[in-house]
Design a protein around this motif. Sequence first.
Motif, PDB file in Angstrom:
ATOM      1  N   THR A  96       0.842  -1.196   0.000  1.00 54.46           N
ATOM      2  CA  THR A  96       0.000   0.000   0.000  1.00 54.46           C
ATOM      3  C   THR A  96       0.876   1.245   0.000  1.00 54.46           C
ATOM      4  OG1 THR A  96      -1.659  -1.212   1.272  1.00 54.46           O
ATOM      5  CG2 THR A  96      -1.837   1.195   1.243  1.00 54.46           C
ATOM      6  N   ARG A  97       0.437   2.251  -0.726  1.00 54.82           N
ATOM      7  CA  ARG A  97       1.172   3.512  -0.799  1.00 54.82           C
ATOM      8  C   ARG A  97       1.050   4.273   0.520  1.00 54.82           C
ATOM      9  NH1 ARG A  97       2.133   6.050  -5.632  1.00 54.82           N
ATOM     10  NH2 ARG A  97       0.584   4.642  -6.524  1.00 54.82           N
ATOM     11  N   THR A  98       2.182   4.604   1.128  1.00 57.39           N
ATOM     12  CA  THR A  98       2.207   5.456   2.321  1.00 57.39           C
ATOM     13  C   THR A  98       3.335   6.471   2.168  1.00 57.39           C
ATOM     14  OG1 THR A  98       3.801   4.160   3.616  1.00 57.39           O
ATOM     15  CG2 THR A  98       1.495   3.469   3.737  1.00 57.39           C
ATOM     16  N   LYS A  99       3.233   7.575   2.892  1.00 50.51           N
ATOM     17  CA  LYS A  99       4.263   8.611   2.825  1.00 50.51           C
ATOM     18  C   LYS A  99       5.598   8.085   3.335  1.00 50.51           C
ATOM     19  CE  LYS A  99       1.071  12.504   3.226  1.00 50.51           C
ATOM     20  NZ  LYS A  99       0.647  13.679   4.035  1.00 50.51           N
ATOM     21  N   GLU A 100       5.556   7.239   4.352  1.00 53.58           N
ATOM     22  CA  GLU A 100       6.791   6.694   4.919  1.00 53.58           C
ATOM     23  C   GLU A 100       7.507   5.808   3.897  1.00 53.58           C
ATOM     24  OE1 GLU A 100       9.864   6.105   7.402  1.00 53.58           O
ATOM     25  OE2 GLU A 100       8.189   7.499   7.720  1.00 53.58           O
ATOM     26  N   ARG A 101       6.765   4.980   3.201  1.00 52.13           N
ATOM     27  CA  ARG A 101       7.373   4.095   2.210  1.00 52.13           C
ATOM     28  C   ARG A 101       7.891   4.857   0.993  1.00 52.13           C
ATOM     29  NH1 ARG A 101       2.814  -0.784   2.580  1.00 52.13           N
ATOM     30  NH2 ARG A 101       3.376  -1.429   4.706  1.00 52.13           N
ATOM     31  N   GLU A 102       7.263   5.975   0.679  1.00 55.42           N
ATOM     32  CA  GLU A 102       7.713   6.775  -0.461  1.00 55.42           C
ATOM     33  C   GLU A 102       9.038   7.474  -0.189  1.00 55.42           C
ATOM     34  OE1 GLU A 102       4.200   9.139  -1.109  1.00 55.42           O
ATOM     35  OE2 GLU A 102       3.666   7.964  -2.889  1.00 55.42           O
ATOM     36  N   LYS A 103       9.509   7.443   1.055  1.00 58.67           N
ATOM     37  CA  LYS A 103      10.794   8.047   1.379  1.00 58.67           C
ATOM     38  C   LYS A 103      11.951   7.215   0.841  1.00 58.67           C
ATOM     39  CE  LYS A 103       9.215  10.279   5.669  1.00 58.67           C
ATOM     40  NZ  LYS A 103       9.363  10.302   7.151  1.00 58.67           N
ATOM     41  N   PHE A 104      11.743   5.902   0.710  1.00 56.13           N
ATOM     42  CA  PHE A 104      12.840   5.039   0.262  1.00 56.13           C
ATOM     43  C   PHE A 104      12.520   4.238  -0.998  1.00 56.13           C
ATOM     44  CE2 PHE A 104      10.413   2.711   3.468  1.00 56.13           C
ATOM     45  CZ  PHE A 104      10.129   1.514   2.825  1.00 56.13           C
TER      46      PHE A 104
END
Length: 277
Positions: A96-104
Amino acid sequence: MNYSNARKPYWLQIALSFVLWSFAIWCLAFVAFASSYACPAKLTASLFKNDSCVDAWQQELMARVGCDVTWLEYIPVRRKLELLKNGKLDFAFGLTRTKEREKFGNFTNDIISHYYSIVAHKESKALNITSWCDDVMKDSDVILPLGSFINEDVDALSKNSTCVKSVIYAPLSSYQAAAMLKKKRADFTFISNVMWNRKIVESPEMLEGLVFLDQKLWLDKVALLVSKKHPPAFIDAINEQATLLLEESETLCGFSKIESDKSIVTNEPNQENKPKY
């Protein structure tokens, strides 16, 4: 007039040279652009646990992109994310797309969707939950799959469990959470409708004694998360082939397809069916 006629071939040569040079530069630019879509070498990813259908789909997808992938055995979500951060995995499907995962990492377009609802054992007080954080829920124990992300509200339970009595973690998956629920180690958990429907057919004994509250609480849209070490062209190639592959069937292993290839909003509550949670 004679002067003009004499100079005509010279100007014609200049114009022709300009056209040829322009064409050559365009060809070089095209080759450079096309080569950027070449699949990176030595890709590594992991298989799903007990999901040969999804594994076959992601393997076919990467084959169409033109990638040679080393497929590792199942890796729990939490560990998978750590390996992506460290560059030891190149991509992971079903996240799932999350802001935290989009960091890396960089997400592809959303590919499939499913929804989550509460599952409780048939003697659980959680069957009487009528709204999010009501008195019944506050007095109930919940099981959450470690490392998984369902919804901001659910994620908040692990950080501040004022809305539940306690949080118990299932180290591996939602299936393990269901197994723990059967043993009455907690009152409820959250399970995807696709997982529930699949296990009802494949392993009904696994869900015996459990109740699925089909309320469609949260719509979850998932995609591939790609390591930031790979260029945007790689993601473009995945998006293109995923769109073509999805057109060949009505569903993907029981999951609903995303109709718009540009859909990026995830975990939106189903307002029509969602109780006051």
